[in-house]
Scaffold this motif. Structure first.
Motif, PDB file in Angstrom:
ATOM      1  N   LYS A  82      12.010  -0.999   3.837  1.00  0.00           N
ATOM      2  CA  LYS A  82      12.307   0.111   2.920  1.00  0.00           C
ATOM      3  C   LYS A  82      11.081   0.961   2.613  1.00  0.00           C
ATOM      4  O   LYS A  82      11.214   2.146   2.325  1.00  0.00           O
ATOM      5  N   THR A  83       9.888   0.335   2.651  1.00  0.00           N
ATOM      6  CA  THR A  83       8.704   1.153   2.363  1.00  0.00           C
ATOM      7  C   THR A  83       8.470   2.164   3.485  1.00  0.00           C
ATOM      8  O   THR A  83       7.739   3.123   3.316  1.00  0.00           O
ATOM      9  N   HIS A  84       9.087   1.915   4.653  1.00  0.00           N
ATOM     10  CA  HIS A  84       8.992   2.897   5.735  1.00  0.00           C
ATOM     11  C   HIS A  84      10.042   3.988   5.589  1.00  0.00           C
ATOM     12  O   HIS A  84       9.793   5.148   5.851  1.00  0.00           O
ATOM     13  N   THR A  85      11.243   3.581   5.182  1.00  0.00           N
ATOM     14  CA  THR A  85      12.368   4.504   5.272  1.00  0.00           C
ATOM     15  C   THR A  85      12.673   5.226   3.967  1.00  0.00           C
ATOM     16  O   THR A  85      13.117   6.370   3.980  1.00  0.00           O
ATOM     17  N   ASP A  86      12.437   4.574   2.827  1.00  0.00           N
ATOM     18  CA  ASP A  86      12.858   5.166   1.559  1.00  0.00           C
ATOM     19  C   ASP A  86      11.645   5.690   0.804  1.00  0.00           C
ATOM     20  O   ASP A  86      10.520   5.252   1.032  1.00  0.00           O
ATOM     21  N   GLY A 104       0.826  -1.203   0.000  1.00  0.00           N
ATOM     22  CA  GLY A 104       0.000   0.000   0.000  1.00  0.00           C
ATOM     23  C   GLY A 104       0.860   1.252   0.000  1.00  0.00           C
ATOM     24  O   GLY A 104       0.590   2.215  -0.719  1.00  0.00           O
ATOM     25  N   ARG A 105       1.947   1.216   0.814  1.00  0.00           N
ATOM     26  CA  ARG A 105       2.825   2.386   0.864  1.00  0.00           C
ATOM     27  C   ARG A 105       3.560   2.597  -0.452  1.00  0.00           C
ATOM     28  O   ARG A 105       3.684   3.717  -0.937  1.00  0.00           O
ATOM     29  N   GLU A 106       4.010   1.475  -1.062  1.00  0.00           N
ATOM     30  CA  GLU A 106       4.726   1.658  -2.326  1.00  0.00           C
ATOM     31  C   GLU A 106       3.788   2.218  -3.398  1.00  0.00           C
ATOM     32  O   GLU A 106       4.135   3.145  -4.139  1.00  0.00           O
ATOM     33  N   LEU A 107       2.585   1.656  -3.460  1.00  0.00           N
ATOM     34  CA  LEU A 107       1.635   2.118  -4.479  1.00  0.00           C
ATOM     35  C   LEU A 107       1.286   3.592  -4.257  1.00  0.00           C
ATOM     36  O   LEU A 107       1.207   4.375  -5.214  1.00  0.00           O
ATOM     37  N   ALA A 108       1.132   3.957  -2.991  1.00  0.00           N
ATOM     38  CA  ALA A 108       0.820   5.360  -2.696  1.00  0.00           C
ATOM     39  C   ALA A 108       1.974   6.267  -3.109  1.00  0.00           C
ATOM     40  O   ALA A 108       1.770   7.365  -3.647  1.00  0.00           O
ATOM     41  N   ALA A 109       3.198   5.784  -2.880  1.00  0.00           N
ATOM     42  CA  ALA A 109       4.369   6.578  -3.244  1.00  0.00           C
ATOM     43  C   ALA A 109       4.420   6.782  -4.756  1.00  0.00           C
ATOM     44  O   ALA A 109       4.720   7.878  -5.233  1.00  0.00           O
ATOM     45  N   TRP A 110       4.118   5.736  -5.499  1.00  0.00           N
ATOM     46  CA  TRP A 110       4.104   5.861  -6.961  1.00  0.00           C
ATOM     47  C   TRP A 110       3.002   6.822  -7.407  1.00  0.00           C
ATOM     48  O   TRP A 110       3.186   7.626  -8.305  1.00  0.00           O
ATOM     49  N   GLN A 111       1.849   6.721  -6.735  1.00  0.00           N
ATOM     50  CA  GLN A 111       0.730   7.562  -7.139  1.00  0.00           C
ATOM     51  C   GLN A 111       1.071   9.035  -6.944  1.00  0.00           C
ATOM     52  O   GLN A 111       0.803   9.868  -7.795  1.00  0.00           O
ATOM     53  N   THR A 112       1.732   9.304  -5.815  1.00  0.00           N
ATOM     54  CA  THR A 112       2.152  10.678  -5.550  1.00  0.00           C
ATOM     55  C   THR A 112       3.110  11.138  -6.641  1.00  0.00           C
ATOM     56  O   THR A 112       3.022  12.257  -7.142  1.00  0.00           O
ATOM     57  N   LEU A 115      13.356   0.577  -3.983  1.00  0.00           N
ATOM     58  CA  LEU A 115      14.044   0.060  -5.168  1.00  0.00           C
ATOM     59  C   LEU A 115      15.373  -0.610  -4.816  1.00  0.00           C
ATOM     60  O   LEU A 115      16.087  -0.158  -3.931  1.00  0.00           O
ATOM     61  N   ALA A 116      15.669  -1.671  -5.545  1.00  0.00           N
ATOM     62  CA  ALA A 116      16.964  -2.341  -5.365  1.00  0.00           C
ATOM     63  C   ALA A 116      17.947  -1.862  -6.416  1.00  0.00           C
ATOM     64  O   ALA A 116      19.125  -1.681  -6.147  1.00  0.00           O
ATOM     65  N   GLU A 117      17.458  -1.658  -7.637  1.00  0.00           N
ATOM     66  CA  GLU A 117      18.382  -1.310  -8.716  1.00  0.00           C
ATOM     67  C   GLU A 117      17.639  -0.585  -9.819  1.00  0.00           C
ATOM     68  O   GLU A 117      16.489  -0.922 -10.132  1.00  0.00           O
TER      69      GLU A 117
END
Lengths: 601, 404
Positions: B315-319, B44-52, B323-325
């Motif tokens: 990582k979804t909390h901190t970054d 959910g956090r990753e998807l939200a980050a992409w949406q932003t 992403l790895a690469e």
């Protein structure tokens, strides 16, 4: 000034695996030449290849300081040299720069074929020999027995034989004392004009040719202008020094001393191994006896996989030749492979090492053809020609006779393998010469056998049939008339010159059949059907068919991981680069060497 | 930040499995079920980050038949794995809710991969439908129970059939089944018999993959050590040809090297039953990948997410993004990939598609290569597109490698 009486120049000679390198490492440690911190195994073997294969390929030198029991400090120069029979010429060069040799014999294995060859070479060079039994700590060691054997076979008194475990450091201090006591100091003359022998060299991109020298007479200073007597080249030295074991600059080198000179020369030919160094202002009148140039015995074509790398290959061979005097090469052209070089090697190991060095040190992708020997061909018109490439063999109708090189081989083996060795040798057209008992369990066998038969897979077969116990040495014994034929290989109907070979008429059919069968397995399936045939003259004697490739497609779904798909395709493409397009067929490198391993399966 | 974005395809990776199959080298993990909740929250956090970052979706472009182009594709969301069907319905809902702002589900093809071994009660499947899922993909792999055991699959052939029928009854009209050929002990005769049996099932879509022994898998070790034998290339070649013949004769249209869709009214350049999500890969479109180890492509970049589940969650909390690469792509990469992905499609690479994707005419870059491949009989072309010939399809790698 120089204290020649405090100098000792010696080599360590041994059959392969008898522990020469470990002993060298131990001497370097005990004399403090290298500290514990710098210590790593195989100190003198600097080449990656040497470390990987656990063998010494190049002769090298190192200077050690040793304070003996008499309280005096001696300068010891150890000139390291290889143990494999292919490199015996390197041994000869090293020995010519010494007064003594430490002969290492494994205390459980005893004398081996190369031990004998090395001892003869040391005696030829008038060296004092210190026999040493190594690995006395191993459970199988039988030092008394082997010491007797040394006395019996080599004529060196058993009581003079030292006992050492290089691995554990046992007896090494005593050996250093013996080196000081028994080996005579160098006898060169300080007041004479400079004469120094070049016994090895390598190329440095900054300092040009670095020659390894042993000073015989006179003194060499770093500021000198030298004259190379053979090539008549004059050059101002950039640097002189000794090996401790890294190259360490010094101001002067006196009689008996071993070191290096940096010449700045860029041309290989100007500074040759075996030449004599003297001073331009005060040249010596006579040069030192040089070396007999090593004679190549085995010949093969070397081709760049990418044809535009021909120039790079030429430059690399030129550079490598500087470091490897035994290598010979001449340009040749193959209809199948394009432009390359016919190279002469001392043996198969030498060939493999040259190829690997070219690939690693010069970053080349190479293809090497099956090795051949040098034939003397008497043509119908009376001409005698030398043929070292099977594809250059004239048509049968133009040949009166073919002579091939024959070797005398010495095999030392436990008696229980005599039968197996006889069978192997006679199967390879060898003839028995003599059998000599070294002790009740071990014999020295001598045979004459065509070199072409040894080149193929003789050594591996000998080792496998004797469970590794037999050892081998060989020397050229001359040429003999033989009933030989040229066997051609056709791929997709086209003769591939690089796959041709010379075979004895009696075995040619069998070899042809085996070879096409092997090629069928080695050549990957192409997009069309490919016949592989063996022919003698115009007569086809064997045929196999490589079926057309049916399917080659990656069906797996890697989801969105396109990188992975791409990498797989790149890898596939990379694999193909290692193949040579001959006509429209991709032939992998191994196929050109297939003849070497016909008996593997 | 872009006010509108053109990313219309979203892959979401669910890396959990009850057990790992003997041939699988995907980024999957067994015995990590206790992380499922935290993982879904992280998604959910990753998807939200992409949406932003991306903003809101652009309106859909108008389709431009008859040449196959990216604009012809529906928007897609694909939950793959791993075993997405291990997620309870509320968690599936949570994931889909997070996906919706990026790819609105009401217009999209929404696929969930289901393992026939995961207990499929009708309620679960109906639940998926109610959440807006409109396509199911099941990894059946084989109908031969001993083989399924060798593969380490947790289901039997009978369970696979039951799962398929339940999906039908739950109302799904777009169901894909995956099968593998070239399996240990498999013969062309067995494969042929299985394909005939499957025709009676009236499946909408087949994905047939030839077994690839991946170095890190148990099956690879078993085969290379000689403990297990797989059919040779000739046999797998024969199996592939059998599939083309049998499915083709039964009204399935092969539209990609490994994929067949049941012929339906309204089929155009894209079959109605085709998987639009996979078509997005083959058309080298941009897509997002979310979840541990998921790959995304936003030209001129490609990326993948952190592989390990716990690292991903952290990582979804901190970054900003987990992403790895990231790999930078050149126009040459784009052109090569457009070719070797696109040629997998039976429709081939259409000239307008190449120009649309790469901004240059296909012949400007590949004229000589295409002519050579055509001369070898591996490619065909007409005024609309270049495509593999029947022979080229068997030897696809020989064609694809010419573009890398």
């Amino acid at each position: 000034m120089f204290q020649q009486s405090k100098s000792r120049n010696f080599s360590i000679i041994a059959h392969i695996d008898h522990g020469k390198t470990t002993l060298s490492d131990r001497l370097l440690e005990i004399t403090g030449t290298i500290s514990e911190r710098e210590r790593r195994d195989q100190m003198l073997d600097a080449m990656d290849l040497e470390r990987e294969k656990g063998i010494t390929i190049k002769a090298k030198a190192v200077h050690m300081e040793y304070t003996a029991a008499d309280g005096e400090t001696y300068g010891l120069n150890l000139i390291d040299c290889p143990g494999h029979v292919d490199f015996s010429y390197e041994v000869g060069r090293a020995l010519a720069a010494c007064e003594g040799a430490v002969l290492v014999v494994d205390a459980s294995q005893g004398i081996e074929a190369q031990t004998l060859a090395n001892v003869y070479m040391a005696l030829e060079n008038d060296l004092t020999i210190i026999p040493v039994l190594n690995k006395i700590d191993l459970p199988g060691a039988d030092p008394d027995h082997v010491a007797q054997e040394i006395e019996h076979v080599l004529g060196l008194p058993a009581e003079d034989v030292m006992r050492v475990s290089a691995k554990q450091g046992l007896g090494v201090a005593e050996l250093l004392e013996a080196i000081v006591e028994r080996i005579p100091p160098p006898h060169g003359m300080l007041e004479q004009p400079l004469r120094a022998l070049i016994f090895d060299s390598h190329y440095d991109p900054y300092k040009g040719v670095i020659a390894y020298i042993r000073v015989v007479d006179g003194v060499l200073r770093s500021s000198d202008t030298i004259l190379l007597m053979g090539t008549q080249v004059e050059v101002d030295l950039l640097e002189i020094g000794t090996f401790r074991p890294v190259m360490t600059p010094t101001d002067e080198l006196g009689p008996g001393e071993v070191g290096y000179i940096a010449t700045g020369l860029k041309q290989i030919g100007e500074c040759q191994v075996g030449d004599t160094v003297t001073l331009a202002v005060q040249p010596a009148t006579a040069a030192l006896p040089g070396y007999r140039p090593a004679k190549p015995m085995v010949f093969a074509g070397l081709y760049p996989v990418e044809s535009n790398a021909y120039g790079d290959l030429r430059d690399a061979l030129e550079r490598l030749k500087l470091n490897d005097a035994a290598l010979s090469y001449a340009p040749e052209k193959s209809a199948a492979l394009g432009f390359g070089f016919r190279c002469g090697f001392l043996g198969l190991l030498h060939m493999e090492i040259v190829r690997e060095r070219l690939e690693r040190e010069y970053d080349l992708d190479l293809l090497i053809t099956a090795p051949s020997v040098e034939y003397q061909v008497l043509r119908s018109n009376g001409d005698i020609i030398t043929v070292d490439n099977p594809s250059e063999m004239p048509d049968v109708g133009q040949i009166e006779a073919i002579e091939e090189p024959v070797m005398q081989i010495s095999v030392i083996t436990p008696t229980r393998y005599i039968g197996a060795i006889m069978e192997l040798v006679t199967g390879k057209r060898g003839t028995f010469e003599s059998l000599e008992h070294l002790d009740p369990q071990r014999v020295l066998l001598k045979y004459r056998i065509p070199l072409a038969e040894i080149v193929i897979d003789f050594y591996d077969q000998l080792k496998s049939r004797t469970q590794g116990y037999a050892s081998l040495d060989y020397t050229l014994a001359g040429y003999q008339d033989s009933d030989l034929v040229k066997l051609d290989i056709l791929v997709n109907g086209q003769p591939v010159d690089a796959l041709s070979l010379i075979a004895h008429r009696d075995t040619a059919y069998g070899q042809g059949r085996q070879l096409v069968e092997k090629l069928r397995r080695l050549i990957p399936r192409q997009m069309f059907e490919v016949p592989v045939q063996a022919a003698i003259g115009s007569k086809i004697i064997a045929r196999e068919t490589i079926k057309a490739m049916r399917k080659d497609v990656l069906s797996k779904c890697y989801g969105g991981d396109i990188t992975r798909k791409r990498k797989l395709l790149e890898k596939q493409k990379e694999g193909k680069k290692r193949m040579k397009m001959v006509g429209n067929v991709e032939i992998p490198q191994e196929a050109f060497m297939a003849v070497l391993s016909l008996n593997d399966d | 930040m872009n006010p509108h974005h053109g990313v219309r395809h979203l892959y979401i990776h669910i890396p959990f499995c009850e057990r790992r199959c003997s041939y699988c080298d995907f980024n999957t993990y067994a015995n990590m079920e206790d992380r499922i909740g935290a993982y879904v929250a992280a998604l959910g956090r990753e998807l939200a980050a992409w949406q932003t970052r991306l903003g809101s979706p652009e309106p859909l472009p108008a389709p431009q038949p008859p040449a196959l182009m990216r604009a012809d594709l529906k928007p897609t969301v694909f939950l793959g794995g791993g075993t997405p069907s291990m997620l309870p319905l509320p968690l599936i809902e949570q994931v889909l809710n997070a996906a919706d702002p990026i790819v609105p589900l009401r217009h999209a093809e929404v696929t969930v991969e289901c393992n026939p071994g995961t207990l499929l009660g009708r309620d679960y499947l109906r639940g998926l439908r109610a959440l807006g899922v409109n396509r199911i993909s099941m990894g059946v792999q084989s109908l031969h129970d001993p083989t399924l055991r060798i593969l380490g699959r947790s289901h039997t052939a009978a369970e696979a059939r039951r799962s398929y029928e339940e999906a039908r009854r739950a109302g799904f009209d777009s169901i894909n089944l995956d099968f593998i050929f070239g399996l240990p002990g498999q013969t062309p005769a067995q494969w042929e018999a299985m394909l005939h049996e499957l025709l009676a099932w009236q499946i909408d879509h087949f994905s047939l993959y030839s077994l690839i022994l991946e170095e890190t898998t148990p099956l690879y070790a078993q085969v290379t050590s000689g403990r297990m034998a797989v059919p040779d290339d000739d046999s797998t070649g024969e199996m592939y040809e059998q599939a083309i013949e049998i499915l083709g004769g039964a009204g399935y249209r092969q539209y990609e090297i490994s994929n067949w869709a049941r012929t339906s009214p309204g089929d155009g350049v894209i079959p109605v039953r085709a998987c639009h999500h996979n078509l997005a890969y083959w058309l080298n479109a941009d897509y997002l990948g979310c979840g541990a180890g998921a790959h995304g492509h936003l030209y001129p970049q490609r990326y993948f997410d952190t592989l390990a589940i716990d690292d991903y969650i952290r990582k979804t909390h901190t970054d900003a993004l987990p992403l790895a690469e990231i790999t930078e792509l050149t126009p040459a990469d784009l052109a090569a990939e457009t070719m070797f992905m696109g040629l997998r499609l039976n429709a081939g690479v259409s000239l307008p598609h190449f120009a649309d994707r790469c901004g240059v005419a296909i012949d400007t870059i590949y004229g000589a290569v295409l002519a050579d491949l055509e001369a070898q009989g591996l490619l065909e072309r007409d005024s609309l597109a270049v495509r593999l010939s029947a022979r080229g399809r068997m030897l696809g790698n020989r064609v694809f490698e010419r573009f890398v």
